[in-house]
Design an enzyme around this catalytic site. Structure first.
Site, PDB file in Angstrom:
ATOM      1  N   LYS A  95       0.845  -1.215   0.000  1.00 56.88           N
ATOM      2  CA  LYS A  95       0.000   0.000   0.000  1.00 56.88           C
ATOM      3  C   LYS A  95       0.869   1.249   0.000  1.00 56.88           C
ATOM      4  CE  LYS A  95      -1.722   1.731   3.956  1.00 56.88           C
ATOM      5  NZ  LYS A  95      -1.521   3.175   4.190  1.00 56.88           N
ATOM      6  N   ASN A  96       1.858   1.311   0.905  1.00 61.23           N
ATOM      7  CA  ASN A  96       2.609   2.553   1.075  1.00 61.23           C
ATOM      8  C   ASN A  96       3.606   2.809  -0.040  1.00 61.23           C
ATOM      9  OD1 ASN A  96       1.083   3.078   3.283  1.00 61.23           O
ATOM     10  ND2 ASN A  96       2.605   2.431   4.778  1.00 61.23           N
ATOM     11  N   CYS A 120      -4.750   8.555   9.293  1.00 54.69           N
ATOM     12  CA  CYS A 120      -5.109   7.900  10.565  1.00 54.69           C
ATOM     13  C   CYS A 120      -4.938   8.895  11.709  1.00 54.69           C
ATOM     14  CB  CYS A 120      -4.199   6.701  10.824  1.00 54.69           C
ATOM     15  SG  CYS A 120      -4.562   5.323   9.732  1.00 54.69           S
ATOM     16  N   ARG A 165      -9.188   0.061   3.917  1.00 54.47           N
ATOM     17  CA  ARG A 165      -8.278   1.027   3.279  1.00 54.47           C
ATOM     18  C   ARG A 165      -6.946   0.371   2.925  1.00 54.47           C
ATOM     19  NH1 ARG A 165      -6.764   5.364   7.105  1.00 54.47           N
ATOM     20  NH2 ARG A 165      -5.189   5.593   5.482  1.00 54.47           N
ATOM     21  N   ARG A 215       0.000  15.162  12.783  1.00 52.19           N
ATOM     22  CA  ARG A 215       0.700  14.644  11.593  1.00 52.19           C
ATOM     23  C   ARG A 215       1.189  15.842  10.775  1.00 52.19           C
ATOM     24  NH1 ARG A 215      -1.796   9.131   9.402  1.00 52.19           N
ATOM     25  NH2 ARG A 215       0.354   8.917   8.675  1.00 52.19           N
ATOM     26  N   ASP A 264       3.868   0.355  12.154  1.00 51.54           N
ATOM     27  CA  ASP A 264       2.623  -0.147  11.554  1.00 51.54           C
ATOM     28  C   ASP A 264       2.343  -1.591  11.945  1.00 51.54           C
ATOM     29  OD1 ASP A 264       3.036   1.695   8.436  1.00 51.54           O
ATOM     30  OD2 ASP A 264       2.406   2.306  10.440  1.00 51.54           O
TER      31      ASP A 264
HETATM   32  C1  EPZ Z   1       4.075   6.909   6.705  1.00 47.97           C
HETATM   33  O1  EPZ Z   1       3.363   7.984   7.295  1.00 47.97           O
HETATM   34  C2  EPZ Z   1       3.089   5.765   6.554  1.00 47.97           C
HETATM   35  N1  EPZ Z   1       1.987   6.186   5.675  1.00 47.97           N
HETATM   36  C3  EPZ Z   1       2.534   5.369   7.918  1.00 47.97           C
HETATM   37  O2  EPZ Z   1       1.760   4.194   7.707  1.00 47.97           O
HETATM   38  C4  EPZ Z   1       3.687   4.997   8.858  1.00 47.97           C
HETATM   39  O3  EPZ Z   1       3.176   4.793  10.154  1.00 47.97           O
HETATM   40  C5  EPZ Z   1       4.737   6.113   8.882  1.00 47.97           C
HETATM   41  O4  EPZ Z   1       5.152   6.457   7.546  1.00 47.97           O
HETATM   42  C6  EPZ Z   1       5.982   5.679   9.658  1.00 47.97           C
HETATM   43  O5  EPZ Z   1       6.541   4.538   9.043  1.00 47.97           O
HETATM   44  C7  EPZ Z   1       2.196   6.133   4.347  1.00 47.97           C
HETATM   45  O6  EPZ Z   1       3.256   5.728   3.876  1.00 47.97           O
HETATM   46  C8  EPZ Z   1       1.033   6.555   3.482  1.00 47.97           C
HETATM   47  P1  EPZ Z   1       6.382  10.005   8.863  1.00 47.97           P
HETATM   48  P2  EPZ Z   1       4.038   9.462   7.343  1.00 47.97           P
HETATM   49  O7  EPZ Z   1       6.440  11.274   8.107  1.00 47.97           O
HETATM   50  O8  EPZ Z   1       4.865   9.664   6.138  1.00 47.97           O
HETATM   51  C9  EPZ Z   1       7.001  13.197  12.331  1.00 47.97           C
HETATM   52  C10 EPZ Z   1      -0.116   2.824   7.698  1.00 47.97           C
HETATM   53  O9  EPZ Z   1      -0.596   2.220   8.657  1.00 47.97           O
HETATM   54  N2  EPZ Z   1       6.989  14.193  11.256  1.00 47.97           N
HETATM   55  O10 EPZ Z   1       7.442   8.981   8.646  1.00 47.97           O
HETATM   56  O11 EPZ Z   1       2.959  10.429   7.641  1.00 47.97           O
HETATM   57  C11 EPZ Z   1       5.627  12.565  12.532  1.00 47.97           C
HETATM   58  O12 EPZ Z   1       4.839  13.367  13.384  1.00 47.97           O
HETATM   59  C12 EPZ Z   1       0.336   4.245   7.875  1.00 47.97           C
HETATM   60  O13 EPZ Z   1       0.091   2.316   6.563  1.00 47.97           O
HETATM   61  C13 EPZ Z   1       7.284  15.516  11.559  1.00 47.97           C
HETATM   62  O14 EPZ Z   1       7.529  15.868  12.716  1.00 47.97           O
HETATM   63  O15 EPZ Z   1       4.962   9.300   8.620  1.00 47.97           O
HETATM   64  C14 EPZ Z   1       5.982  11.232  13.136  1.00 47.97           C
HETATM   65  O16 EPZ Z   1       6.183  11.405  14.529  1.00 47.97           O
HETATM   66  C15 EPZ Z   1      -0.093   4.803   9.218  1.00 47.97           C
HETATM   67  N3  EPZ Z   1       7.291  16.432  10.555  1.00 47.97           N
HETATM   68  C16 EPZ Z   1       7.316  10.876  12.480  1.00 47.97           C
HETATM   69  O17 EPZ Z   1       7.831  12.103  11.950  1.00 47.97           O
HETATM   70  C17 EPZ Z   1       7.025  16.088   9.247  1.00 47.97           C
HETATM   71  O18 EPZ Z   1       7.065  16.971   8.360  1.00 47.97           O
HETATM   72  C18 EPZ Z   1       7.213   9.872  11.354  1.00 47.97           C
HETATM   73  O19 EPZ Z   1       6.278  10.360  10.432  1.00 47.97           O
HETATM   74  C19 EPZ Z   1       6.728  14.739   8.964  1.00 47.97           C
HETATM   75  C20 EPZ Z   1       6.718  13.812   9.977  1.00 47.97           C
END
Ligand code: EPZ
Length: 426
Positions: free
Chosen positions: A22-23, A117, A397, A122, A305
């Site tokens: 998916k991702n 989610c 989803r 986020r 995840d």
């Molecule tokens: C991706 O989300 C995945 N979604 C999430 O999977 C997954 O949990 C996450 O990566 C971590 O592996 C998709 O790929 C569509 P991040 P993303 O940016 O990109 C902080 C699922 O179940 N952060 O890696 O939104 C954030 O708050 C979903 O398939 C900032 O501070 O996650 C978090 O604490 C749920 N500033 C950490 O980084 C930013 O600009 C990781 O977030 C961006 C992120």
């Protein structure tokens, strides 16, 4: 309304085939916008999030031809207006990848602020920091985020936090920018590598994906391509945990075992047998589940995840386990649902203390988000008695044919349609 109804206590047996990731799909489909030709994408999972992101491209004018259940042919050339302002954009986190793709192609992007989610804040500050270093300005007007640049030029981005989304978006914006872009402290997830491989198959020049330093030399032209998406390591991990939770004996096929290393290691630590073969893993148990501690980390650490799913398994292990959620602020909303089935868990901030119990019991529960919903299915499969799971659209989803796949492993699982909680028809 729809519910998943499970009559638990049956050992899962047999083979289940894993779908495309998916991702990876929700990053690669927006990336097609950057192409100057037609792209054929194979092994796409037939799930809501992927169909939504494809619909957004269609709404923007792209010509999309569905070849079969898992293959799309996309011609992005009719897209003229780099604006994505649709209700579905607000509901899905991955729609923020449209910012990077549209900015990379048109030097302009206007996208509704992303949803996703609900487990804490986020932010997208790191995405915007990267766009800024490439020469783009942004502002937010009426719930729309607008990013534009006179001319995108490569730059050196050091991410303050390891972010999958920011790594994806900066890669998309940089791939046609003039000069070299370096992304440091980059995310290393398998889907980051898959996106880089897809872009390189179109003629991009990206090196180092999968390490914490990614180097991108901008190119002027990206051809069409044919590309097959990697298998979903989180879907695979979910079925591995379900096999262990039901004391079953399951072969999970169409996997890349290297992508499963942290999950395999944790299951083995709990006394679960995991045999790795060419493109499958065989999961079964030889005794009681052992307690252990889990701390979620960016890849190659234990994936966040998979946190709700492994917590279900730990809730049935001998002894007390500690789960630390180090990626998200609040990813324990499923715990209250799991406690309705007899789990003994106490949560304090980012830490959950799990005291193993002999068995779980069926109960009416809710899927609070995508992976929490998967965890509820695992708990219901292992529990005595019947469990009704509400809000299953979260699960749909991200898991292709989830009822059919678990049913194929011998689970007593079905979807029922309800009206105010009263079953109308199965
Ligand atoms: C991706 O989300 C995945 N979604 C999430 O999977 C997954 O949990 C996450 O990566 C971590 O592996 C998709 O790929 C569509 P991040 P993303 O940016 O990109 C902080 C699922 O179940 N952060 O890696 O939104 C954030 O708050 C979903 O398939 C900032 O501070 O996650 C978090 O604490 C749920 N500033 C950490 O980084 C930013 O600009 C990781 O977030 C961006 C992120």
């Amino acid at each position: 309304m729809k519910q998943i109804v499970i009559n638990g206590g049956k050992k899962l047996q047999g083979t289940v085939r894993i779908s495309g990731a998916k991702n990876a799909a929700v990053a690669i489909i927006p990336a097609v916008i950057l192409s100057d030709g037609i792209c054929r994408i194979e092994n796409i999972p037939n799930i809501m999030d992927v169909n939504l992101i494809a619909n957004i491209l269609h709404e923007m004018g792209a010509r999309i031809n569905r070849i079969n259940k898992t293959t799309l042919e996309i011609d992005p050339s009719p897209i003229r207006r780099p604006v994505a302002n649709y209700d579905i954009v607000r509901k899905m986190r991955a729609s923020c990848y449209l910012l990077g793709a549209l900015l990379g192609k048109f030097s302009y992007a206007e996208v509704a602020l992303p949803g996703g989610c609900d487990f804490g804040v986020r932010p997208i500050d790191q995405h915007l920091k990267g766009f800024g270093i490439l020469g783009a300005e942004h502002n937010v007007v009426g719930g729309m985020i607008c990013v534009k640049a006179d001319h995108l030029t490569g730059g050196h981005v050091y991410l303050d936090v390891v972010s999958v989304g920011a790594t994806v978006n900066i890669m998309l914006a940089a791939v046609k920018a003039e000069g070299r872009t370096i992304i440091e402290n980059a995310a290393k997830e398998p889907h980051i590598v898959d996106l880089a491989n897809f872009l390189n198959s179109m003629g991009a020049d990206i090196r180092g994906a999968g390490t914490d330093v990614i180097k991108i030399n901008g190119v002027k032209y990206l051809s069409g391509t044919t590309y097959s998406i990697i298998p979903d390591q989180i879907e695979a991990g979910t079925y591995m945990v379900a096999a262990a939770a039901t004391d079953g004996d399951v072969v999970i096929s169409n996997v890349i075992t290297k992508h499963l290393e942290s999950i395999t290691a944790k299951l083995r630590e709990m006394g679960v047998c995991v045999e790795e073969n060419e493109d499958s893993v065989h999961v079964y148990r030889k005794g009681a589940l052992k307690r252990c501690n889990v701390k979620t980390m960016p890849h190659p650490g234990f994936p966040t995840d998979m946190q709700p799913q492994i917590a279900v398994l730990l809730s049935m292990a001998e002894g007390t386990s500690i789960v630390t959620e180090a990626v998200w602020d609040n990813r324990f909303r499923y715990v209250e649902e799991l406690k309705r089935m007899g789990a003994v868990i106490s949560v304090d901030g980012k830490v959950a203390v799990i005291e193993g119990v002999k068995e779980l019991n069926g109960a009416p529960v809710k899927a609070t988000d995508l992976r929490a919903g998967a965890a509820m299915i695992i708990a219901a499969l292992a529990a005595n008695g019947v469990t009704h799971i509400e809000d299953i659209e979260h699960i749909e989803r991200g898991y292709e044919d989830v009822v059919e796949k678990f049913g194929g492993l011998g689970a007593d699982i079905r979807i029922v349609y309800t009206d105010d909680g009263i079953v109308q028809r199965a």
